[in-house]
Design a protein around this motif. Sequence first.
Motif, PDB file in Angstrom:
ATOM      1  N   ALA A  71     -73.503  40.656  25.246  1.00 24.05           N
ATOM      2  CA  ALA A  71     -73.513  40.182  23.413  1.00 24.05           C
ATOM      3  C   ALA A  71     -72.024  39.750  23.201  1.00 24.05           C
ATOM      4  O   ALA A  71     -72.418  38.312  22.100  1.00 24.05           O
ATOM      5  N   SER A  72     -70.597  39.928  24.062  1.00 22.91           N
ATOM      6  CA  SER A  72     -70.017  39.407  23.331  1.00 22.91           C
ATOM      7  C   SER A  72     -69.524  38.317  23.922  1.00 22.91           C
ATOM      8  O   SER A  72     -68.467  37.510  23.722  1.00 22.91           O
ATOM      9  N   VAL A  73     -70.389  37.402  25.526  1.00 24.08           N
ATOM     10  CA  VAL A  73     -69.926  36.428  25.665  1.00 24.08           C
ATOM     11  C   VAL A  73     -70.633  35.431  25.599  1.00 24.08           C
ATOM     12  O   VAL A  73     -70.510  34.203  24.694  1.00 24.08           O
ATOM     13  N   GLN A  74     -72.294  36.095  25.312  1.00 22.08           N
ATOM     14  CA  GLN A  74     -73.427  34.880  25.076  1.00 22.08           C
ATOM     15  C   GLN A  74     -73.944  35.858  23.986  1.00 22.08           C
ATOM     16  O   GLN A  74     -74.722  37.112  24.197  1.00 22.08           O
ATOM     17  N   VAL A  75     -74.487  34.805  22.376  1.00 21.00           N
ATOM     18  CA  VAL A  75     -75.198  35.486  21.281  1.00 21.00           C
ATOM     19  C   VAL A  75     -76.746  36.386  21.679  1.00 21.00           C
ATOM     20  O   VAL A  75     -76.812  36.839  21.057  1.00 21.00           O
ATOM     21  N   VAL A  76     -77.135  35.772  22.786  1.00 17.16           N
ATOM     22  CA  VAL A  76     -78.667  35.504  23.688  1.00 17.16           C
ATOM     23  C   VAL A  76     -78.453  37.461  23.611  1.00 17.16           C
ATOM     24  O   VAL A  76     -80.276  37.999  23.600  1.00 17.16           O
ATOM     25  N   CYS A 133     -86.884  33.818  25.672  1.00 16.59           N
ATOM     26  CA  CYS A 133     -85.992  33.558  27.108  1.00 16.59           C
ATOM     27  C   CYS A 133     -86.413  33.517  29.008  1.00 16.59           C
ATOM     28  O   CYS A 133     -86.086  31.816  29.066  1.00 16.59           O
ATOM     29  N   ILE A 134     -87.654  33.102  28.681  1.00 11.27           N
ATOM     30  CA  ILE A 134     -88.799  32.501  29.943  1.00 11.27           C
ATOM     31  C   ILE A 134     -88.679  31.191  30.088  1.00 11.27           C
ATOM     32  O   ILE A 134     -88.577  30.382  31.047  1.00 11.27           O
TER      33      ILE A 134
END
Length: 157
Positions: free
Chosen positions: A28-33, A67-68
Motif C-alpha cells: 500500500a505504500s506504493v499502490q493505494v489499491v 480488482c477483477i
Amino acid sequence: MALVAGSWAPALWRLCNLLMAAFFALAASVQVVYTIPAGLTLLVGLNPLVTGNFIWKSISAIHILFCIMWALGLGYYLLLHTRQNILHEEEGRELFGLVIIAVWMSLCRSSSKNPVGGRIQLAIAIIISLFPFISWIYIYINKEMRSSWPTHCKTVI
C-alpha cells in the motif's frame, strides 16, 4: 492431518492473515489499491469471525469486483503490448498483485462459516501468504529483473 484438524489450524489461519496484512500494508505504500485488503485482512487476522459481518462482506465483494475488472483490463493491455517476460512489465506485476488480492479476499470470504476452512483451504492460504514474500526475494536477487525496474521502483526498497 492431525496438525490441520487440531488446535494449530486456527493459529495458522490467523498467522497467514497477519502475513498477508503485512504484505498488503507494505504494498500500500506504493499502490493505494492494497490499503483496503490490508485493513480487511488485518481484521480477519485479529478476529476470523469478522468475515461474517455484512459490512466486511460488502467491502470485500466490491473490492474483489474492482480488482477483477482492473485485472481484466491489464490482461488485455498486456496481451497486446507485452514485449518481454510479464514480470518485467510494471503492468504485469500490477496484474499479479490484483490477482493476489482477489484470490485472498475470496478465500477470506469463503471462511465466514468456518474460519479455518478445510485442509485444502488452509494449504492454499499458506501457499498464497508465502508467495508474495518469496516473489519479492526472487525479484530482489535477480539482477536482470532489477535492471529493468523503473526509477520509482528502485528507490522504494
